[in-house]
Design a protein around this motif. Structure first.
Motif, PDB file in Angstrom:
ATOM      1  N   ALA A 138     -35.742  29.368  29.495  1.00 39.05           N
ATOM      2  CA  ALA A 138     -34.599  28.447  29.354  1.00 39.05           C
ATOM      3  C   ALA A 138     -33.327  29.238  29.048  1.00 39.05           C
ATOM      4  CB  ALA A 138     -34.875  27.444  28.240  1.00 39.05           C
ATOM      5  N   GLN A 139     -32.232  28.815  29.687  1.00 41.07           N
ATOM      6  CA  GLN A 139     -30.931  29.459  29.458  1.00 41.07           C
ATOM      7  C   GLN A 139     -29.916  28.386  29.064  1.00 41.07           C
ATOM      8  OE1 GLN A 139     -29.748  31.487  33.057  1.00 41.07           O
ATOM      9  NE2 GLN A 139     -30.136  29.736  34.374  1.00 41.07           N
ATOM     10  N   VAL A 140     -29.148  28.696  28.022  1.00 43.82           N
ATOM     11  CA  VAL A 140     -28.210  27.739  27.440  1.00 43.82           C
ATOM     12  C   VAL A 140     -26.794  28.299  27.547  1.00 43.82           C
ATOM     13  CG1 VAL A 140     -27.534  26.466  25.368  1.00 43.82           C
ATOM     14  CG2 VAL A 140     -29.955  26.922  25.826  1.00 43.82           C
ATOM     15  N   LEU A 141     -25.860  27.439  27.913  1.00 49.01           N
ATOM     16  CA  LEU A 141     -24.444  27.781  27.917  1.00 49.01           C
ATOM     17  C   LEU A 141     -23.728  26.908  26.889  1.00 49.01           C
ATOM     18  CD1 LEU A 141     -21.965  29.241  29.113  1.00 49.01           C
ATOM     19  CD2 LEU A 141     -21.793  27.375  30.784  1.00 49.01           C
ATOM     20  N   ARG A 176     -19.261  30.734  26.269  1.00 51.28           N
ATOM     21  CA  ARG A 176     -18.000  30.853  26.996  1.00 51.28           C
ATOM     22  C   ARG A 176     -17.229  29.547  26.854  1.00 51.28           C
ATOM     23  NH1 ARG A 176     -17.532  34.537  32.090  1.00 51.28           N
ATOM     24  NH2 ARG A 176     -17.872  35.907  30.297  1.00 51.28           N
ATOM     25  N   PHE A 177     -16.072  29.624  26.217  1.00 52.65           N
ATOM     26  CA  PHE A 177     -15.236  28.437  26.028  1.00 52.65           C
ATOM     27  C   PHE A 177     -14.903  27.827  27.388  1.00 52.65           C
ATOM     28  CE2 PHE A 177     -10.783  26.869  24.692  1.00 52.65           C
ATOM     29  CZ  PHE A 177     -11.274  25.633  24.343  1.00 52.65           C
ATOM     30  N   LEU A 178     -14.907  26.508  27.445  1.00 47.89           N
ATOM     31  CA  LEU A 178     -14.752  25.785  28.709  1.00 47.89           C
ATOM     32  C   LEU A 178     -13.644  26.328  29.611  1.00 47.89           C
ATOM     33  CD1 LEU A 178     -15.195  23.476  30.718  1.00 47.89           C
ATOM     34  CD2 LEU A 178     -13.991  21.952  29.123  1.00 47.89           C
ATOM     35  N   PRO A 179     -12.382  26.475  29.147  1.00 50.23           N
ATOM     36  CA  PRO A 179     -11.346  26.955  30.068  1.00 50.23           C
ATOM     37  C   PRO A 179     -11.602  28.368  30.592  1.00 50.23           C
ATOM     38  CG  PRO A 179     -10.358  25.931  28.156  1.00 50.23           C
ATOM     39  CD  PRO A 179     -11.812  26.101  27.844  1.00 50.23           C
ATOM     40  N   ASP A 180     -12.377  29.163  29.842  1.00 50.20           N
ATOM     41  CA  ASP A 180     -12.661  30.519  30.286  1.00 50.20           C
ATOM     42  C   ASP A 180     -13.610  30.546  31.483  1.00 50.20           C
ATOM     43  OD1 ASP A 180     -11.027  31.424  28.265  1.00 50.20           O
ATOM     44  OD2 ASP A 180     -12.678  31.790  26.864  1.00 50.20           O
ATOM     45  N   LEU A 181     -14.286  29.440  31.751  1.00 52.61           N
ATOM     46  CA  LEU A 181     -15.082  29.358  32.981  1.00 52.61           C
ATOM     47  C   LEU A 181     -14.185  29.435  34.208  1.00 52.61           C
ATOM     48  CD1 LEU A 181     -17.605  26.508  32.050  1.00 52.61           C
ATOM     49  CD2 LEU A 181     -18.098  28.968  32.233  1.00 52.61           C
ATOM     50  N   VAL A 182     -12.921  29.025  34.048  1.00 54.05           N
ATOM     51  CA  VAL A 182     -11.958  29.094  35.146  1.00 54.05           C
ATOM     52  C   VAL A 182     -11.311  30.470  35.199  1.00 54.05           C
ATOM     53  CG1 VAL A 182      -9.773  28.158  36.029  1.00 54.05           C
ATOM     54  CG2 VAL A 182     -11.501  26.621  35.100  1.00 54.05           C
ATOM     55  N   PRO A 204     -20.453  33.043  33.490  1.00 51.76           N
ATOM     56  CA  PRO A 204     -21.082  34.284  33.013  1.00 51.76           C
ATOM     57  C   PRO A 204     -22.158  34.789  33.964  1.00 51.76           C
ATOM     58  CG  PRO A 204     -20.850  32.728  31.207  1.00 51.76           C
ATOM     59  CD  PRO A 204     -20.479  31.988  32.459  1.00 51.76           C
ATOM     60  N   ALA A 205     -22.131  36.102  34.213  1.00 51.38           N
ATOM     61  CA  ALA A 205     -23.097  36.711  35.131  1.00 51.38           C
ATOM     62  C   ALA A 205     -24.522  36.601  34.607  1.00 51.38           C
ATOM     63  CB  ALA A 205     -22.730  38.173  35.359  1.00 51.38           C
ATOM     64  N   ALA A 206     -24.672  36.412  33.290  1.00 47.60           N
ATOM     65  CA  ALA A 206     -26.004  36.319  32.708  1.00 47.60           C
ATOM     66  C   ALA A 206     -26.750  35.053  33.112  1.00 47.60           C
ATOM     67  CB  ALA A 206     -25.910  36.377  31.180  1.00 47.60           C
ATOM     68  N   LEU A 207     -26.053  34.065  33.641  1.00 45.29           N
ATOM     69  CA  LEU A 207     -26.689  32.805  34.017  1.00 45.29           C
ATOM     70  C   LEU A 207     -27.286  32.913  35.414  1.00 45.29           C
ATOM     71  CD1 LEU A 207     -24.063  30.260  32.647  1.00 45.29           C
ATOM     72  CD2 LEU A 207     -26.221  30.976  31.590  1.00 45.29           C
ATOM     73  N   ASP A 208     -28.557  32.620  35.513  1.00 42.00           N
ATOM     74  CA  ASP A 208     -29.317  32.737  36.758  1.00 42.00           C
ATOM     75  C   ASP A 208     -29.195  31.439  37.563  1.00 42.00           C
ATOM     76  OD1 ASP A 208     -31.131  33.148  38.777  1.00 42.00           O
ATOM     77  OD2 ASP A 208     -32.835  33.631  37.458  1.00 42.00           O
ATOM     78  N   LEU A 266     -17.944  22.334  37.023  1.00 44.72           N
ATOM     79  CA  LEU A 266     -17.532  23.678  37.423  1.00 44.72           C
ATOM     80  C   LEU A 266     -18.742  24.521  37.811  1.00 44.72           C
ATOM     81  CD1 LEU A 266     -14.924  24.366  34.580  1.00 44.72           C
ATOM     82  CD2 LEU A 266     -14.448  23.633  36.926  1.00 44.72           C
ATOM     83  N   LEU A 267     -19.813  24.412  37.044  1.00 48.02           N
ATOM     84  CA  LEU A 267     -21.032  25.153  37.360  1.00 48.02           C
ATOM     85  C   LEU A 267     -21.650  24.692  38.671  1.00 48.02           C
ATOM     86  CD1 LEU A 267     -22.595  25.150  33.798  1.00 48.02           C
ATOM     87  CD2 LEU A 267     -21.853  27.183  35.027  1.00 48.02           C
ATOM     88  N   ALA A 268     -21.710  23.376  38.862  1.00 53.28           N
ATOM     89  CA  ALA A 268     -22.287  22.839  40.094  1.00 53.28           C
ATOM     90  C   ALA A 268     -21.500  23.315  41.313  1.00 53.28           C
ATOM     91  CB  ALA A 268     -22.325  21.319  40.036  1.00 53.28           C
TER      92      ALA A 268
END
Length: 474
Positions: free
Chosen positions: A387-390, A409-415, A420-424, A445-447
């Motif tokens: 399991a991976q959590v953001l 990672r704070f929400l705006p930093d996703l933009v 994050p590269a760590a997320l598979d 954003l992730l989708a």
């Protein structure tokens, strides 16, 4: 004397209308001026002044338009150097409003260099202080919005400004512009209005600044001294200590803030029409960004690819301004019977005027999805191998409650920084925040980047931590 305050919760701000014997003073109006002018008309007020305390960082101003529409005198700090006509407010040079009303500008740099507070005197007695982004309720205006290079200088100036205001009569009403929920405060501000006396006993920053002998009050006379009688070295050390406290834990700065000062300097056109045309999903302009304002459950079941989902709420405009390129064309997605007027207004308050239309029927184009789960289901997902959590909360939130193993990672930093590269991408991403609102925005954003988000809704990271602790104790 009566003071009507107009709250704008999503920005954490308020504008004020002071009325004294039929004469009105409007302070720091936001761009949607109709709500202020309606009250002016209902009370048959002669609007004498429209005052701006500073060039705002968090919204585009309605001051110029309010003055043009009413014939009121527009007053800005003398050093604002705006590109339109205004009366410059100089330190302790009174403005006469008639019928026993005086407005006394008090230069209070710190939040911005030109910042000016306004002390209103009725029949010679100090009655109300409009402190803008200087002295706030239980806090003070942050000094770092113009960049880290100037932050310490402005923090030291804020020290002197707060000392100056602390010398006013304790019964003087305090009516700041920034308050709870504003990213212009240096810390979490409390109530929206107060008095100088209450702040002297309840505001830790004012107590820090006002330690020692206070100055002669600016309310005493226009020519009163306003310095503080302390040794130069002691004063410098105290100012540095105050700056340390003010800058200790800065909050993030919303991306759209950097555009507000320029807009307010050059002048702001009237509000755009709040009604926007209906579009089909196939007619969305290629250059437009799609913002889905439907409830999160509708977004989860299917959205337009690449759209950003932001549910309606007081902070809708702030999140849109933080996550989207400034002044990009926007198309909204809404349910069939959903009114989007408020969303258009919130966008216009920060100068994002190009809302091209609204789509209400997505049809087969709604292929972007994510999953919503409650706390028990989230915990079951979390217990699965791999399991991976953001965690998309603010850094300050994470300091008080941290989930072991979570990618942060704070929400705006996703933009700005990307996912994050760590997320598979080959495994679900469990996304959480404090309650589910930011997590659902992050999920869209992730989708859009090909991930499979599973969003914790109705609960947050602190609830997950508490559940783990309860399980271990059982």
């Amino acid at each position: 004397m009566e003071i009507v305050s107009f709250r704008t919760p999503g920005l954490g701000d308020q504008s004020h209308l002071l009325v004294h014997e039929g004469v009105g003073v409007l302070v720091d109006p936001q761009r949607d001026v109709d709500r202020f002018l309606r009250v002016v008309a209902e009370r048959d007020v002669e609007l004498r002044f429209v005052l701006e305390t500073h060039l705002h960082n968090d919204y585009v101003s309605g001051a110029e338009q309010a003055a043009l529409r009413t014939g009121a005198e527009l007053v800005l700090p003398a050093a604002a150097a705006a590109a339109y006509r205004y009366t410059p407010a100089f330190h302790l040079e009174d403005l006469t409003g008639g019928r026993g009303l005086l407005v006394r500008p008090i230069h209070t740099p710190g939040h911005t260099p030109e910042h000016t507070s306004y002390l209103v005197l009725a029949d010679g007695e100090p009655a109300a202080l409009f402190s803008g982004g200087s002295l706030l309720v239980a806090s003070a205006g942050r000094p770092d919005l113009l960049g880290p290079e100037r932050a310490r200088t402005l923090a030291r100036l804020q020290y002197g400004s707060l000392r100056r205001l602390a010398a006013l009569p304790p019964r003087t009403g305090l009516f700041p512009t920034h308050g709870e929920g504003s990213f212009c405060t240096s810390s979490g501000a409390g109530r929206h209005t107060s008095t100088i006396g209450a702040e002297l006993t309840g505001n830790p920053l004012l107590a820090l600044a006002a330690g020692g002998t206070a100055s002669t009050a600016p309310g005493a006379s226009a020519g009163a001294a306003d310095g503080v009688s302390t040794g130069a070295a002691d004063a410098a050390d105290a100012a540095e200590a105050f700056a340390d406290a003010l800058l200790a834990e800065p909050m993030p700065i919303p991306a759209f803030y950097r555009h507000m000062g320029r807009a307010n300097t050059l002048g702001v056109p009237p509000m755009p029409p709040p009604r926007v045309p209906e579009l089909t999903a196939t007619a969305v302009p290629a250059e437009a960004r799609v913002v889905d304002v439907r409830p999160r459950r509708a977004q989860a079941q299917g959205a337009l690819p690449g759209s950003v989902g932001i549910e309606p709420g007081d902070d809708f405009g702030s999140w849109a301004g933080w996550l989207l390129p400034y002044r990009t064309p926007i198309v909204l997605v809404a349910e069939r019977d959903q009114d989007v007027t408020e969303e258009v207004v919130q966008l216009a308050r920060i100068g994002m005027d190009e809302v091209r239309g609204v789509v209400r029927d997505l049809g087969p184009a709604a292929t972007q999805t994510f999953t919503l789960v409650d706390l028990p289901a989230f915990l079951r997902h979390l217990a699965l191998p791999g399991a991976q959590v953001l965690d998309v909360r603010m850094p300050a939130e994470r300091k008080s409650a941290r989930l072991d193993g979570a990618v942060e990672r704070f929400l705006p930093d996703l933009v700005t920084e990307g996912v994050p590269a760590a997320l598979d991408r080959d495994r679900p991403v469990l996304v959480a925040c404090g309650s589910g609102r930011r997590a659902s925005i992050a999920a869209t954003l992730l989708a859009g980047e090909g991930h499979r988000p599973v969003v914790l809704t109705g609960a947050g990271i602190p609830d997950v931590i508490a559940a783990h602790a309860a399980h271990r104790a059982a």
